[in-house]
Design an enzyme around this catalytic site. Structure first.
Site, PDB file in Angstrom:
ATOM      1  N   THR A 197       0.745  -1.264   0.089  1.00  0.00           N
ATOM      2  CA  THR A 197      -0.018   0.149  -0.037  1.00  0.00           C
ATOM      3  C   THR A 197       0.855   1.246  -0.003  1.00  0.00           C
ATOM      4  OG1 THR A 197      -1.582  -1.388   1.354  1.00  0.00           O
ATOM      5  CG2 THR A 197      -2.128   1.265   1.148  1.00  0.00           C
ATOM      6  N   LYS A 227       7.779  10.057  20.496  1.00  0.00           N
ATOM      7  CA  LYS A 227       7.780  11.072  21.559  1.00  0.00           C
ATOM      8  C   LYS A 227       6.548  11.121  22.074  1.00  0.00           C
ATOM      9  CE  LYS A 227      11.625  13.008  19.063  1.00  0.00           C
ATOM     10  NZ  LYS A 227      11.837  14.346  18.171  1.00  0.00           N
ATOM     11  N   ARG A 259      -2.810   5.307   7.177  1.00  0.00           N
ATOM     12  CA  ARG A 259      -2.763   3.958   7.688  1.00  0.00           C
ATOM     13  C   ARG A 259      -2.679   4.027   9.193  1.00  0.00           C
ATOM     14  NH1 ARG A 259      -0.651  -1.888   5.630  1.00  0.00           N
ATOM     15  NH2 ARG A 259      -2.314  -1.456   4.088  1.00  0.00           N
ATOM     16  N   HIS A 304     -10.362  -0.852   4.169  1.00  0.00           N
ATOM     17  CA  HIS A 304      -9.399  -0.895   3.471  1.00  0.00           C
ATOM     18  C   HIS A 304      -9.818  -0.663   1.976  1.00  0.00           C
ATOM     19  CE1 HIS A 304      -5.266  -0.926   1.748  1.00  0.00           C
ATOM     20  NE2 HIS A 304      -4.847  -2.013   2.413  1.00  0.00           N
TER      21      HIS A 304
HETATM   22  N1   CP Z   1      -2.620  -5.781   1.268  1.00  0.00           N
HETATM   23  C1   CP Z   1      -1.913  -4.821   1.999  1.00  0.00           C
HETATM   24  O1   CP Z   1      -2.554  -3.922   2.653  1.00  0.00           O
HETATM   25  O2   CP Z   1      -0.583  -5.093   2.008  1.00  0.00           O
HETATM   26  P1   CP Z   1       0.493  -4.107   2.654  1.00  0.00           P
HETATM   27  O3   CP Z   1       0.178  -4.299   4.288  1.00  0.00           O
HETATM   28  O4   CP Z   1       1.977  -4.640   2.397  1.00  0.00           O
HETATM   29  O5   CP Z   1       0.193  -2.602   2.428  1.00  0.00           O
END
Ligand code: CP
Length: 321
Positions: A65, A92, A114, A142
């Site tokens: 991602t 921190k 994320r 997601h």
């Molecule tokens: N599918 C996916 O979100 O992979 P990563 O965690 O590598 O971003």
């Protein structure tokens, strides 16, 4: 070329598949197909987001991602910076809100977030003037993974309408499963969640899918979508399955469990020998590499989309939680 910088009050975000329309999904897929044709050229960069700034703010590990959002922004000629929680002032004790506000002072157009907490991307959308894209919030959503999976399925089958996808494994902890079930329903496909009852939560049917604890029910599906066992989201001592060995015996995707004509997908990272046998992961039936490639063009399309399409209901359009 549409105006790329709407006023702050009219910023669009992509926070969740819930709230996206079929039209939103189809528009992003169409843009991604156009972006894909640009990648066949020797000169792969497009000027589309020249002068724009994309910040990737990642509080959880990521390979696919983060890499694809960063490359997508670069391919669209945006300035981009990636902040990982580890090594930043988060170490921190800085809060997500203060970190987002700090980054907002650089006036980014898009912040891609994320975070392990549900609702983190929505929080960032409220405390900055940027468009926010959710790159995964806890076990909640997601959305760009779901859209890239649709893209890869459409490439493989030439259609989405009427497809049947069996999603197998740790549904309980999976933001990928939640987003994908909703996205499939939007485009007229259907899904069945399959796994041990402890990992397929009650009530998931409300998202628009069926459920089963019998792996043999996966044989009817066009797509076997395999989920990773998300041990990082299980508290120490929590036992959802007797053992990984038993899970693999009952639900692991071996060549014997793949019907001729079925395709196998996995969002990655794969645990070979746990949820998926290496012979399946490396077989012609596996679309895993296609999914990774789809991730780049779909994320290019999403970055373009959030800055160009007028919101349906300001301040948040696509994917309001
Ligand atoms: N599918 C996916 O979100 O992979 P990563 O965690 O590598 O971003």
């Amino acid at each position: 070329m549409p105006e790329l910088r709407p006023p702050a009050a009219a910023r669009r975000h992509l926070l969740s598949v819930q709230g996206m329309s079929r039209e939103d999904v189809e528009r992003i897929l169409e843009t991604a197909r156009r972006m894909a044709s640009s990648l066949d050229r020797e000169m792969k960069k497009l000027p589309t987001l020249r002068g724009r700034t994309v910040v990737n703010l990642f509080y959880e590990s990521s390979t696919r991602t983060l890499a694809s959002f960063e490359l997508a922004a670069k391919r669209l000629s945006a300035d981009t910076m990636s902040i990982r929680a580890s090594g930043s002032s988060v170490d921190k004790g800085e809060s997500l809100k203060d970190t987002a506000s700090t980054l907002a002072a650089y006036d980014p157009d898009i912040i891609v977030v994320r975070h392990p907490s549900i609702g983190a991307a929505q929080l960032v959308s409220r405390c900055t003037a940027a468009s926010v894209v959710n790159a995964g919030d806890g076990k909640h959503q997601h959305p760009t993974q779901a859209v890239l999976d649709l893209y890869a399925m459409e490439e493989a089958f030439g259609r989405l309408e009427g497809l049947h996808v069996a999603i197998v494994g740790d549904v309980l902890h999976s933001r990928v499963a939640r987003s994908l079930v909703q996205a499939l329903e939007l485009v007229g496909a259907r899904s069945t969640l399959i796994g041990p009852p402890t990992l397929v939560p009650r009530g998931m049917e409300a998202l628009g899918c069926s459920t089963s604890s019998d792996i043999r029910d996966a044989v009817q599906a066009d797509v076997l979508y395999v989920l990773r066992m998300q041990r990082e989201r299980m508290a120490p001592g929590e036992a959802f399955i007797p053992s990984l060995r038993e899970y693999t015996a009952l639900y692991g995707i071996t060549p014997e469990r793949v019907r001729p004509g079925q395709v196998v997908m996995h969002p990655g990272p794969m645990n070979r020998g746990v949820e998926i046998d290496a012979r399946v992961a490396d077989s012609e039936a596996a679309l895993v590499g296609n999914q990774v490639r789809a991730g780049l063009v779909v994320r290019m399309a999403v970055l373009y989309d959030v800055l160009t399409v007028a919101p349906v209901a300001a301040p948040v359009a696509a994917g309001v939680m």
